[in-house]
Design an enzyme around this catalytic site. Structure first.
Site, PDB file in Angstrom:
ATOM      1  N   SER A 141     -38.775   3.445   4.055  1.00 38.17           N
ATOM      2  CA  SER A 141     -38.791   4.912   4.152  1.00 38.17           C
ATOM      3  C   SER A 141     -39.094   5.274   5.592  1.00 38.17           C
ATOM      4  O   SER A 141     -39.669   4.466   6.326  1.00 38.17           O
ATOM      5  CB  SER A 141     -39.892   5.489   3.270  1.00 38.17           C
ATOM      6  OG  SER A 141     -41.161   5.176   3.814  1.00 38.17           O
ATOM      7  N   ASP A 142     -38.742   6.472   6.017  1.00 39.65           N
ATOM      8  CA  ASP A 142     -39.260   6.910   7.308  1.00 39.65           C
ATOM      9  C   ASP A 142     -40.743   7.222   7.109  1.00 39.65           C
ATOM     10  O   ASP A 142     -41.219   7.378   5.985  1.00 39.65           O
ATOM     11  CB  ASP A 142     -38.487   8.117   7.843  1.00 39.65           C
ATOM     12  CG  ASP A 142     -38.637   8.235   9.372  1.00 39.65           C
ATOM     13  OD1 ASP A 142     -39.590   7.644   9.930  1.00 39.65           O
ATOM     14  OD2 ASP A 142     -37.823   8.922  10.013  1.00 39.65           O
ATOM     15  N   ALA A 143     -41.478   7.315   8.228  1.00 39.41           N
ATOM     16  CA  ALA A 143     -42.932   7.464   8.147  1.00 39.41           C
ATOM     17  C   ALA A 143     -43.293   8.752   7.406  1.00 39.41           C
ATOM     18  O   ALA A 143     -42.970   9.841   7.871  1.00 39.41           O
ATOM     19  CB  ALA A 143     -43.526   7.485   9.539  1.00 39.41           C
ATOM     20  N   ALA A 182     -42.090   9.882   4.720  1.00 44.95           N
ATOM     21  CA  ALA A 182     -40.989  10.570   4.025  1.00 44.95           C
ATOM     22  C   ALA A 182     -41.186  10.568   2.510  1.00 44.95           C
ATOM     23  O   ALA A 182     -40.716  11.473   1.833  1.00 44.95           O
ATOM     24  CB  ALA A 182     -39.650   9.935   4.389  1.00 44.95           C
TER      25      ALA A 182
END
Ligand code: NOJ
Length: 714
Positions: free
Chosen positions: A265-267, A269
């Site tokens: 995941s993006d940070a 997200a």
């Protein structure tokens, strides 16, 4: 497909399955969790207390041979199952030796140079204990207000795809696990560059056809080149946050595109699914992110905290956890982490900023400069007295650009230093700071300009004016810099204006007043060497735009491959689609850029005038350097599907080659155009190559008529 031999893949999978059978549920979930930097306060979070229970699988933004070894050792000692940690970081355009920003690199139109740059970045990252980078960013960007345009490879799917595959190869090497190579991570899946109004993190509402035909191809190219990991995006796509979309992360990415690595995941997200209004609470967010297809959660304990409960409640099964973990374990095994989890601490000193790496950064940087205007003043002549002016003229930090992972500005060659090294007769005055200044500094600059034959001004954006969460509504030069430019122009001394920036800057107010105008973007450690070489003509200026430069913010989005309208902007019909105060043409089109010499394209020959939907044609064209000096040109192939079941783009890039020719030399350039390259998604979302007539152009940019012909798909 991951680039590994079948046998290795089979044995790694068997090994991973054996490990899975030994791990507790807590340990399995721990392997899906990554820590390092808090998303809340940006502080380091090592969580060594997680080691004994095995609640940690990876770190981000922790690098350096010593610290990674120390954490690895600590973890190995305390974690009974001894699964090694995987260290990741944002090695976006170099680790210590900083390459030009990705946007700058794409203007080189030389993917092999970018591949070499990624290889150097991987090597320096590897010796610093990293085995994974969050790069390349392959988001198509058509909006220069979006700050992250600097992190990608421009507006075109074909060009971006070539850079995607080249950088994936550069980072990963021929096979996963090759020494001095690391895992790539393509991001941000998907459509992030299309955020509304260029506002970072904002919604995207897009037809599936545009998604598949424009935004997906670079990801597909990277997957085909073997990208091991993909990062999910922050924004919502057609109403569903990408990080919570099973349709995007599983059905499209895995089932349709054939991605077989793992998704991070993006940070933040996953928890952001709550403010999106897509998840009720943290537990719901963890469930939705996991079920969408996020294998590893970046920066946080949400999986550790909630997945065990979700399994206990029967909302998730342990088998689903196993399936999410398998590709992570396989990649840790393929990387060789089980045999050698540690990094040789003596190698950093050998490779950081070594001569070989500096020379790679120099070679790339030289190719990224895009010359837009030149009344003949460039290249600079020997014996000319040059006044070098501006906040970026003797600057070593901002010129490195955003995400300069572990930069060392001390090592940067500033433009002033580069000019001096090249023997230019130069005087220097800063003139003003990036956004402020005073009359005394300004007068000093005017003074040295008056005493010179030419003034080279280096103006632009600070590194903190583009990048993540750095969108701008006003993409012109800061007022104080415009004032400085005006003051120097007043002297009557010819001005060469170099723009150092992370995005296209609007140049309407001054482009006709300067003697030459070039974008130098942010060129990294070797900025000064590269700029001096190009300005003095020791090499040709060979960058070409990978994004259109708008005339005004009001024109945005303005990109070359827009769909035809009933009242064409480029046609001779009575009405031009545009505005009452401006037409619809960008100032400088995609693909544009001048050389120091002239080229003539002629003798277009097609191997056939028709091809079948699974066939190809060969296109030859003669390119001659008709000028007086050696130089480089980027030969570009565009096509247009003249009649389609959906409205087709007015032009689409389908091939390019950068060539180097001596004065008077000519060469035949060959493109093989496969019919499958002409495919698009029809109204029913079927990928089709439709029969019919196509026009093609071989030209110097996306607007130039060049030489053109027609063929038919039968
Ligand atoms: C957020 C950014 O969107 C992403 O590109 C980056 O890789 C991560 N943070 C990690 O720093």
């Amino acid at each position: 497909m991951l680039p590994v031999l079948n046998e290795r893949m089979e044995s790694a999978t068997a090994h991973a399955k054996e490990l899975l059978s030994k791990l507790s549920l807590t340990e399995k979930i721990g392997q899906l969790s990554q820590f390092g930097t808090s998303i809340y306060n940006n502080k380091r979070e090592y969580f060594p207390e997680h080691y004994p229970e095995g609640k940690i699988g990876s770190y981000l933004t922790v690098s350096g041979a010593q610290i990674t070894n120390q954490l690895q050792r600590d973890c190995q000692e305390k974690f009974p199952t001894h699964i090694p940690l995987l260290f990741a970081d944002d090695v976006i355009h170099g680790y210590r030796t900083t390459m030009p920003t990705p946007l700058a690199q794409s203007c080189s139109w030389n993917p092999s140079a970018a591949e070499r740059g990624a290889e150097v970045a991987a090597k320096e990252a590897y010796v610093a204990g990293l085995r994974w980078t969050f790069s390349p960013m392959v988001d198509i960007a058509r909006d220069p207000r979006w700050g992250r345009i600097v992190e990608g490879y421009g507006e075109d799917p074909y060009l971006c795809s070539r850079f995607a595959e080249a950088t994936v190869r550069g980072y990963q090497g021929k096979e996963i696990g090759e020494k001095y190579h690391i895992l790539a991570c393509m991001k941000h899946f998907i459509g992030y560059g299309a955020c509304i109004g260029g506002r970072d993190y904002n919604e995207v509402d897009m037809s599936p056809q545009t998604l598949y035909d424009i935004y997906l191809p670079p990801f597909q190219a990277g997957i085909d080149a073997g990208a091991a990991t993909v990062m999910s995006a922050f924004h919502s796509m057609n109403g569903v946050p990408c990080t919570g979309s099973r349709h995007l992360l599983t059905e499209v990415l895995r089932n349709e595109c054939g991605f077989d690595g793992f998704v991070v995941s993006d940070a933040g997200a996953v928890p952001e699914l709550i403010p999106h209004g897509y998840a009720e609470d943290w537990k719901d967010a963890a469930q939705k992110g996991f079920q969408a297809g996020v294998n590893m959660l970046m920066a946080g304990d949400f999986y550790n905290d909630y997945l065990p409960q979700l399994v206990a409640e029967g909302k998730l099964t342990e088998q689903e956890i196993d399936e999410a973990l398998l590709p992570i374990l396989v990649l840790k095994i393929l990387l060789g982490l089980f045999e050698s989890p540690y990094t040789d601490e003596s190698e950093e000193a050998k490779f950081f900023f070594c001569e070989e790496h500096l020379s790679v950064s120099r070679e790339i940087a030289k190719e990224c400069v895009v010359l837009l205007e030149n009344n003949g003043i460039l290249p600079l002549q020997k014996n000319q007295k040059v006044a070098l002016i501006g906040p970026f003229a003797d600057e070593k930090d901002h010129v490195l650009g955003t995400w300069s992972c572990r930069k060392d500005p001390e090592k940067t060659v500033s433009i002033l230093e580069g000019f001096r090294k090249a023997g230019v007769d130069v005087t220097y005055a800063k003139g003003c700071d990036i956004c402020e200044g005073c009359d005394a500094k300004l007068s000093e600059a005017v003074e040295i300009a008056r005493k010179s034959d030419v003034a080279v001004l280096v103006l632009g954006e600070g590194e903190d004016m583009s990048g993540e969460a750095k969108s701008r509504t006003d993409i012109s030069l800061p007022q104080i810099q415009l004032k400085l430019l005006d003051a120097v122009l007043e002297t009557g001394v010819p001005v060469v204006l170099l723009i150092s920036a992370g995005r296209p800057i609007v140049v309407e107010d001054f482009r006709e007043k300067v003697a030459a105008l070039a974008y130098i973007w942010q060129l990294g450690t070797s900025t000064g060497d590269a700029v001096a070489e190009v300005m003095t003509g020791r090499c040709d200026v060979s960058g070409r735009l990978s994004v259109s430069v708008p005339k005004s913010v009001g024109q945005i989005p303005v990109y070359y491959n827009y769909p035809s309208t009933g009242r064409p902007a480029l046609g001779k019909i009575w009405y031009e689609t545009g505005y009452i105060d401006e037409n619809a043409h960008s100032r400088y089109p995609f693909g544009y850029g001048l050389s120091y010499t002239e080229f003539e394209y002629s003798d277009l020959r097609l191997s056939a005038n028709e091809m079948t939907a699974d066939g190809s044609i060969t296109i030859n064209c003669k390119v001659k350097n008709v000028g007086k000096r050696a130089g480089k040109t980027v030969v570009q192939l565009y096509v247009r599907d003249l009649v389609g079941s959906r409205v087709r783009p007015i032009k689409e890039l389908k091939g390019f080659e950068k060539i180097d020719l001596d004065a008077g030399e000519s060469r035949t350039v060959t493109f093989i155009l496969q019919a499958r390259e002409l495919a698009f998604h029809n109204e029913k979302m079927e990928k089709v190559v439709e029969p019919g007539r196509f026009r093609l152009w071989v030209s110097k940019d996306s607007r130039e008529e060049g030489i053109s012909g027609e063929f038919e798909v039968v």
